[in-house]
Design a protein around this motif. Structure first.
Motif, PDB file in Angstrom:
ATOM      1  N   ILE A 123      -6.974 -25.220 -15.462  1.00  0.00           N
ATOM      2  CA  ILE A 123      -8.425 -25.406 -15.425  1.00  0.00           C
ATOM      3  C   ILE A 123      -9.027 -25.147 -16.799  1.00  0.00           C
ATOM      4  CG2 ILE A 123     -10.571 -24.438 -14.489  1.00  0.00           C
ATOM      5  CD1 ILE A 123      -9.075 -24.021 -11.852  1.00  0.00           C
ATOM      6  N   THR A 124      -8.527 -24.136 -17.482  1.00  0.00           N
ATOM      7  CA  THR A 124      -9.018 -23.836 -18.825  1.00  0.00           C
ATOM      8  C   THR A 124      -8.725 -24.985 -19.778  1.00  0.00           C
ATOM      9  OG1 THR A 124      -8.624 -21.495 -18.408  1.00  0.00           O
ATOM     10  CG2 THR A 124      -8.921 -22.146 -20.698  1.00  0.00           C
ATOM     11  N   VAL A 125      -7.509 -25.534 -19.707  1.00  0.00           N
ATOM     12  CA  VAL A 125      -7.145 -26.664 -20.561  1.00  0.00           C
ATOM     13  C   VAL A 125      -8.024 -27.867 -20.237  1.00  0.00           C
ATOM     14  CG1 VAL A 125      -5.292 -28.326 -21.066  1.00  0.00           C
ATOM     15  CG2 VAL A 125      -4.790 -25.889 -20.965  1.00  0.00           C
ATOM     16  N   ALA A 126      -8.299 -28.098 -18.952  1.00  0.00           N
ATOM     17  CA  ALA A 126      -9.153 -29.227 -18.568  1.00  0.00           C
ATOM     18  C   ALA A 126     -10.567 -29.049 -19.119  1.00  0.00           C
ATOM     19  CB  ALA A 126      -9.180 -29.364 -17.052  1.00  0.00           C
ATOM     20  N   ASP A 127     -11.097 -27.842 -19.065  1.00  0.00           N
ATOM     21  CA  ASP A 127     -12.435 -27.591 -19.611  1.00  0.00           C
ATOM     22  C   ASP A 127     -12.473 -27.798 -21.125  1.00  0.00           C
ATOM     23  OD1 ASP A 127     -13.472 -27.038 -17.116  1.00  0.00           O
ATOM     24  OD2 ASP A 127     -13.226 -24.857 -17.310  1.00  0.00           O
ATOM     25  N   LEU A 128     -11.423 -27.349 -21.803  1.00  0.00           N
ATOM     26  CA  LEU A 128     -11.365 -27.552 -23.252  1.00  0.00           C
ATOM     27  C   LEU A 128     -11.268 -29.036 -23.599  1.00  0.00           C
ATOM     28  CD1 LEU A 128      -9.009 -24.628 -24.316  1.00  0.00           C
ATOM     29  CD2 LEU A 128     -11.459 -24.850 -24.777  1.00  0.00           C
ATOM     30  N   ASN A 129     -10.487 -29.784 -22.811  1.00  0.00           N
ATOM     31  CA  ASN A 129     -10.384 -31.235 -23.045  1.00  0.00           C
ATOM     32  C   ASN A 129     -11.728 -31.927 -22.830  1.00  0.00           C
ATOM     33  OD1 ASN A 129      -7.715 -31.261 -23.792  1.00  0.00           O
ATOM     34  ND2 ASN A 129      -6.945 -31.674 -21.726  1.00  0.00           N
ATOM     35  N   LYS A 130     -12.490 -31.476 -21.822  1.00  0.00           N
ATOM     36  CA  LYS A 130     -13.813 -32.055 -21.583  1.00  0.00           C
ATOM     37  C   LYS A 130     -14.715 -31.831 -22.798  1.00  0.00           C
ATOM     38  CE  LYS A 130     -13.979 -31.501 -16.573  1.00  0.00           C
ATOM     39  NZ  LYS A 130     -14.629 -30.768 -15.461  1.00  0.00           N
ATOM     40  N   LEU A 131     -14.664 -30.637 -23.353  1.00  0.00           N
ATOM     41  CA  LEU A 131     -15.482 -30.347 -24.521  1.00  0.00           C
ATOM     42  C   LEU A 131     -15.014 -31.149 -25.734  1.00  0.00           C
ATOM     43  CD1 LEU A 131     -15.873 -26.475 -24.220  1.00  0.00           C
ATOM     44  CD2 LEU A 131     -17.647 -28.184 -23.878  1.00  0.00           C
ATOM     45  N   TYR A 132     -13.718 -31.219 -25.924  1.00  0.00           N
ATOM     46  CA  TYR A 132     -13.170 -31.896 -27.111  1.00  0.00           C
ATOM     47  C   TYR A 132     -13.398 -33.394 -27.049  1.00  0.00           C
ATOM     48  CZ  TYR A 132      -9.870 -33.264 -30.723  1.00  0.00           C
ATOM     49  OH  TYR A 132      -9.304 -33.815 -31.831  1.00  0.00           O
ATOM     50  N   PHE A 133     -13.154 -34.020 -25.915  1.00  0.00           N
ATOM     51  CA  PHE A 133     -13.284 -35.459 -25.789  1.00  0.00           C
ATOM     52  C   PHE A 133     -14.683 -35.896 -25.346  1.00  0.00           C
ATOM     53  CE2 PHE A 133      -8.634 -34.924 -25.190  1.00  0.00           C
ATOM     54  CZ  PHE A 133      -8.226 -35.594 -26.313  1.00  0.00           C
ATOM     55  N   GLY A 134     -15.540 -34.941 -25.058  1.00  0.00           N
ATOM     56  CA  GLY A 134     -16.910 -35.291 -24.688  1.00  0.00           C
ATOM     57  C   GLY A 134     -17.027 -35.924 -23.317  1.00  0.00           C
ATOM     58  N   LEU A 135     -16.202 -35.550 -22.420  1.00  0.00           N
ATOM     59  CA  LEU A 135     -16.242 -36.138 -21.075  1.00  0.00           C
ATOM     60  C   LEU A 135     -17.245 -35.493 -20.188  1.00  0.00           C
ATOM     61  CD1 LEU A 135     -12.416 -36.504 -20.482  1.00  0.00           C
ATOM     62  CD2 LEU A 135     -14.006 -38.283 -21.156  1.00  0.00           C
ATOM     63  N   GLN A 137      -1.032 -20.222 -13.212  1.00  0.00           N
ATOM     64  CA  GLN A 137      -0.850 -21.515 -13.870  1.00  0.00           C
ATOM     65  C   GLN A 137      -2.047 -22.423 -13.618  1.00  0.00           C
ATOM     66  OE1 GLN A 137       2.867 -23.000 -12.379  1.00  0.00           O
ATOM     67  NE2 GLN A 137       4.096 -21.559 -13.600  1.00  0.00           N
ATOM     68  N   ARG A 138      -2.612 -22.334 -12.420  1.00  0.00           N
ATOM     69  CA  ARG A 138      -3.781 -23.152 -12.088  1.00  0.00           C
ATOM     70  C   ARG A 138      -4.965 -22.763 -12.960  1.00  0.00           C
ATOM     71  NH1 ARG A 138      -7.763 -22.406  -7.507  1.00  0.00           N
ATOM     72  NH2 ARG A 138      -8.934 -24.328  -7.526  1.00  0.00           N
ATOM     73  N   LEU A 139      -5.154 -21.456 -13.168  1.00  0.00           N
ATOM     74  CA  LEU A 139      -6.239 -21.014 -14.035  1.00  0.00           C
ATOM     75  C   LEU A 139      -6.048 -21.530 -15.450  1.00  0.00           C
ATOM     76  CD1 LEU A 139      -6.716 -17.333 -12.815  1.00  0.00           C
ATOM     77  CD2 LEU A 139      -8.210 -19.286 -12.395  1.00  0.00           C
ATOM     78  N   GLY A 140      -4.801 -21.536 -15.899  1.00  0.00           N
ATOM     79  CA  GLY A 140      -4.518 -22.077 -17.226  1.00  0.00           C
ATOM     80  C   GLY A 140      -4.808 -23.563 -17.290  1.00  0.00           C
ATOM     81  N   ARG A 199       3.248 -17.655  -5.154  1.00  0.00           N
ATOM     82  CA  ARG A 199       1.853 -18.089  -5.059  1.00  0.00           C
ATOM     83  C   ARG A 199       1.002 -17.508  -6.175  1.00  0.00           C
ATOM     84  NH1 ARG A 199      -0.237 -18.005   1.151  1.00  0.00           N
ATOM     85  NH2 ARG A 199       1.196 -19.621   1.806  1.00  0.00           N
ATOM     86  N   SER A 200       1.209 -16.241  -6.474  1.00  0.00           N
ATOM     87  CA  SER A 200       0.407 -15.623  -7.534  1.00  0.00           C
ATOM     88  C   SER A 200       0.724 -16.250  -8.890  1.00  0.00           C
ATOM     89  CB  SER A 200       0.635 -14.111  -7.563  1.00  0.00           C
ATOM     90  OG  SER A 200       1.966 -13.807  -7.873  1.00  0.00           O
ATOM     91  N   GLU A 201       1.972 -16.606  -9.127  1.00  0.00           N
ATOM     92  CA  GLU A 201       2.329 -17.285 -10.383  1.00  0.00           C
ATOM     93  C   GLU A 201       1.667 -18.659 -10.451  1.00  0.00           C
ATOM     94  OE1 GLU A 201       6.574 -17.351 -10.407  1.00  0.00           O
ATOM     95  OE2 GLU A 201       6.738 -15.243 -10.993  1.00  0.00           O
ATOM     96  N   MET A 202       1.637 -19.362  -9.329  1.00  0.00           N
ATOM     97  CA  MET A 202       1.009 -20.686  -9.305  1.00  0.00           C
ATOM     98  C   MET A 202      -0.500 -20.579  -9.527  1.00  0.00           C
ATOM     99  SD  MET A 202       3.272 -22.461  -6.256  1.00  0.00           S
ATOM    100  CE  MET A 202       2.017 -23.562  -5.792  1.00  0.00           C
TER     101      MET A 202
END
Length: 105
Positions: free
Chosen positions: A93-105, A88-91, A82-85
């Motif tokens: 979420i970070t990737v999703a936030d970066l994609n929002k900034l990059y693609f302007g979503l 990974q979830r935090l990672g 669970r702690s490993e998951m």
């Protein structure tokens, strides 16, 4: 302060009475100035403290006495997974936030 008053008035306070005064102050009681009275007050205060501790000890119950039962106890390996998951979830979420900034979503 007690010693200073005793020396100024020509009275001497023995070590036992100083100990009694210190213990009274530690229990939040003010000394009266009479060794016998203070000694009896200290003994009474200690007895009350012991009674309160014993009463508190009697009122604490164990899990068996209260009928508490642990349901679905988490296994150590499952906890690690669970702690490993979560990491990974935090990672993700970070990737999703970066994609929002990059693609302007």
């Amino acid at each position: 302060m007690i010693q200073a008053l005793g020396i100024a008035s020509g009275l001497s306070i023995d070590a036992e009475y100083l100990r009694i005064i210190q213990e009274l102050k530690a229990l939040g009681l003010a000394p009266t100035g009479n060794k016998a009275t203070d000694a009896s007050r200290l003994a009474q205060a200690k007895a009350e403290l012991v009674q309160r501790i014993n009463k508190k000890r009697e009122t604490t119950y164990s899990q068996e006495e209260l009928g508490i039962q642990i349901i679905n106890q988490v296994d150590e390996s499952e906890y690690i997974k669970r702690s490993e998951m979560e990491i990974q979830r935090l990672g993700a979420i970070t990737v999703a936030d970066l994609n929002k900034l990059y693609f302007g979503l």
